[in-house]
Scaffold this motif. Structure first.
Motif, mmCIF file in Angstrom:
data_model
loop_
_atom_site.group_PDB
_atom_site.id
_atom_site.type_symbol
_atom_site.label_atom_id
_atom_site.label_comp_id
_atom_site.label_asym_id
_atom_site.label_seq_id
_atom_site.Cartn_x
_atom_site.Cartn_y
_atom_site.Cartn_z
ATOM 1 N N SER A 290 -5.921 -11.528 4.992
ATOM 2 C CA SER A 290 -6.791 -10.703 5.835
ATOM 3 C C SER A 290 -6.134 -9.393 6.260
ATOM 4 N N LEU A 291 -4.989 -9.065 5.649
ATOM 5 C CA LEU A 291 -4.257 -7.864 6.045
ATOM 6 C C LEU A 291 -5.016 -6.604 5.653
ATOM 7 N N GLU A 292 -5.033 -5.640 6.572
ATOM 8 C CA GLU A 292 -5.666 -4.345 6.322
ATOM 9 C C GLU A 292 -4.694 -3.230 6.680
ATOM 10 N N PHE A 293 -4.924 -2.084 6.070
ATOM 11 C CA PHE A 293 -4.125 -0.878 6.340
ATOM 12 C C PHE A 293 -5.084 0.298 6.384
ATOM 13 N N PHE A 294 -5.279 0.850 7.599
ATOM 14 C CA PHE A 294 -6.347 1.833 7.802
ATOM 15 C C PHE A 294 -7.663 1.283 7.265
ATOM 16 N N GLY A 354 -1.310 2.718 10.618
ATOM 17 C CA GLY A 354 -2.090 2.054 9.571
ATOM 18 C C GLY A 354 -2.292 0.578 9.855
ATOM 19 N N PHE A 355 -1.244 -0.093 10.350
ATOM 20 C CA PHE A 355 -1.374 -1.516 10.651
ATOM 21 C C PHE A 355 -1.988 -1.763 12.025
ATOM 22 N N HIS A 359 -9.698 -4.405 11.287
ATOM 23 C CA HIS A 359 -10.852 -5.116 11.825
ATOM 24 C C HIS A 359 -10.425 -6.529 12.205
ATOM 25 N N TRP A 360 -9.685 -6.635 13.321
ATOM 26 C CA TRP A 360 -9.132 -7.941 13.674
ATOM 27 C C TRP A 360 -10.158 -8.870 14.290
ATOM 28 N N ASN A 361 -11.300 -8.368 14.738
ATOM 29 C CA ASN A 361 -12.432 -9.242 15.075
ATOM 30 C C ASN A 361 -13.725 -8.447 14.956
#
Length: 588
Positions: A290-294, A354-355, A359-361
């Motif tokens: 589920s990792l996102e960057f920007f 970036g980190f 969209h953590w929820n």
């Protein structure tokens, strides 16, 4: 054939030839191979401790009759017949699984997977911890024997010498791992692990070695005052980092949805857990998925996840290698130049922000994402700026040389500013101001993009009194405070007293961390006495409880102090640049 190979290595990289010749003795090679084989045998036999024998339980994992037991147990539980349940449990506890009912194929597959994962963990600790120790210890010995200066005078390039060190010094560690690679590949293949995943792991391991080994060499060059304690300190720090990140990666509450993710990506555990989900026996999927960057889904597939990990390690290793090349020939040189510091700060801001933006929820907003990461962003940037102040600030002799001989290459006032921006021996205040500006830009963009007047979406740390003017004033307050610290550091480094570096580090550490600690200790919390906290290193803690006028007055006070300090610094630089004759005639 071996002699021809060694001769070719000597022609390609004399330093590598020197390192290999001193280490690859017959006895050393035999010990390394024997150690590797013994380690492999221990791992293999340890996994055989649960080999199904004649007394293998009917309810054990690999007994096919276990499904019959579970099905019958469910039926009896539905009937709520306790005597039958007792009889069933008694039967299965007294009888054992027949050998022909054991799923041997599944047992051997899991057995080989355990061996593969065990070796994968051993590879990481052995290569990174042992290799780091050997590299730092080798530099310390070279420095003690005086041979390091001879290497510096060698006509070889810095890249050739450092590459020879990286490849040659841990050569016996490489040999231990290479001797175990066949079993590792065989066990991975027998466990039906995809070859692409195995070689992705090898790529991550190689990139981690380059990063940690380069950092170890840099640590060995810039911390000569630790003497014989260097290897233990460096390898101990690596061991602690690997152990801590392994605990985090194996935790059920594990999360990668904040700005601390960047620092965890320097460890191979999260990506290795992504490749091999059974590494830590977690029931849930790897958080890296589920990792996102920007908001870009890096964890959506293996290519982007592993590729970003390798890119991060590659860029950081390149930066460390540039610092190594600067420090290797001249041990008194600055670790990084002012130009490189601008690139470093910009890169750090991109990675940290970036980190932070993920969209953590479902209900997450840009406000909340930054608000949840505020404490991390502030602390990271504080440590970054303090480190740059320590690294970029030149000592008295450098400033004296710049101030005295600058006129030989400078003919206009404009070039004075160019010197302050780019020249290494000039005072670092302008460079620190530029770096602070780079740090400030993302904050200004965030303020402009968020609905700062909408109190329903204001972050937890701001409350209902959050507004644009107060945040801008607090940012200016933080910048002025960092500039005051930079000016104090430069003034201390211009003194004629011995051990100026230690005095500068001690002074800045004291004024940075002691005031907040003392204020909390005596009960003057930020919500009780916000005005006092505005003059501390963490004015953000008092923003909610202070008015805009109070913040503005605190800013004016700090700017006044900064102006006075810079006036004194300008005077000291001018005096340092005077010729000895002029100073003597003036009575100084």
């Amino acid at each position: 054939m071996m002699l021809n190979l060694i001769d070719k290595i000597g022609d390609w990289n004399p330093q590598l030839f020197r390192e290999l010749k001193g280490r690859l003795k017959i006895f050393n090679v035999a010990i390394a191979v024997a150690t590797s084989l013994l380690l492999q045998m221990v791992v293999f036999l340890y996994q055989l401790r649960e080999f199904p024998d004649d007394q293998y339980a009917l309810t054990a994992t690999y007994c096919r009759l276990r499904k019959v037991y579970e099905l019958r147990q469910n039926q009896i539980y539905q009937q709520s017949n306790q005597p039958q349940i007792d009889d069933l449990n008694d039967f299965f506890s007294k009888n054992f699984c027949p050998q022909n009912e054991i799923d041997w194929q599944l047992w051997w597959r899991d057995h080989w997977e355990y061996i593969f994962l065990s070796l994968s963990v051993i590879f990481v600790f052995t290569l990174l911890v042992a290799g780091t120790y050997l590299l730092i210890n080798d530099l310390a010995k070279e420095e003690t024997r005086g041979t390091l200066n001879f290497i510096r005078l060698s006509p070889q390039s810095e890249t050739s010498i450092l590459t020879g060190k990286l490849l040659g010094v841990p050569s016996l560690v490489y040999l231990v791992i290479l001797a175990a690679i066949p079993l590792h590949l065989w066990s991975g293949s027998s466990a039906r692990i995809a070859s692409s995943y195995i070689f992705s792991y090898y790529a991550i391991l190689a990139a981690s070695c380059i990063f940690f080994y380069s950092a170890a060499l840099l640590f060995g060059l810039v911390t000569r005052w630790f003497s014989g304690f260097q290897p233990w300190l460096g390898s101990g720090a690596v061991l602690l980092f690997l152990f801590t990140t392994m605990v985090l990666a194996s935790s059920y509450s594990n999360s990668l949805n904040n700005s601390t993710t960047w620092f965890r990506l320097f460890s191979p555990w999260d990506t290795t857990n992504y490749l091999f989900p059974n590494l830590f026996n977690l029931s849930k999927a790897s958080p890296l998925k589920s990792l996102e960057f920007f908001y870009l889904p890096l964890g959506a597939n293996i290519v982007s996840a592993v590729g970003f990990h390798l890119l991060n390690l590659g860029l950081c290793s390149y930066g460390i290698f540039q610092a190594l090349k600067r420090c290797f020939r001249n041990s008194q040189a600055l670790i990084i130049s002012k130009k490189q510091s601008y690139l470093l700060v910009a890169f750090c801001q991109v990675m940290m922000w970036g980190f932070s933006l993920q969209h953590w929820n479902i209900n997450s907003t840009l406000y909340n994402q930054v608000g949840q990461n505020l404490i991390f962003l502030v602390l990271y940037n504080l440590m970054l700026v303090l480190s740059l102040i320590a690294v970029l600030s030149p000592h008295r002799q450098d400033v004296q040389d710049w101030a005295r001989y600058r006129h030989q290459g400078v003919s206009s006032h404009k070039n004075v500013w160019q010197d302050l921006i780019w020249a290494e021996k000039s005072p670092a205040l302008v460079a620190i101001a530029i770096n602070l500006t780079i740090i400030t830009i993302p904050w200004l963009v965030w303020i402009s993009l968020t609905s700062v007047f909408d109190t329903d979406h204001s972050p937890n740390w701001a409350g209902d009194n959050f507004d644009r003017l107060k945040v801008l004033l607090t940012i200016a307050l933080s910048i002025s405070l960092m500039m005051i610290y930079a000016t104090i550091t430069q003034l201390i480094l211009l003194l004629k007293t011995p051990k100026r570096s230690f005095w500068a580090i001690g002074t800045i550490s004291a004024v940075t961390f002691l005031p907040p600690m003392i204020l909390e200790f005596i009960g003057m919390s930020s919500w009780k006495h916000p005005t006092v906290w505005l003059f501390s290193t963490f004015p953000w803690a008092a923003i909610e409880y202070s008015g805009a006028t109070t913040i503005f007055m605190a800013l004016l006070a700090e700017l006044t102090v900064l102006a006075l300090l810079n006036f004194q610094l300008t005077r000291q630089v001018r005096l340092a640049g005077e010729s000895a004759t002029k100073a003597l005639l003036a009575g100084r």
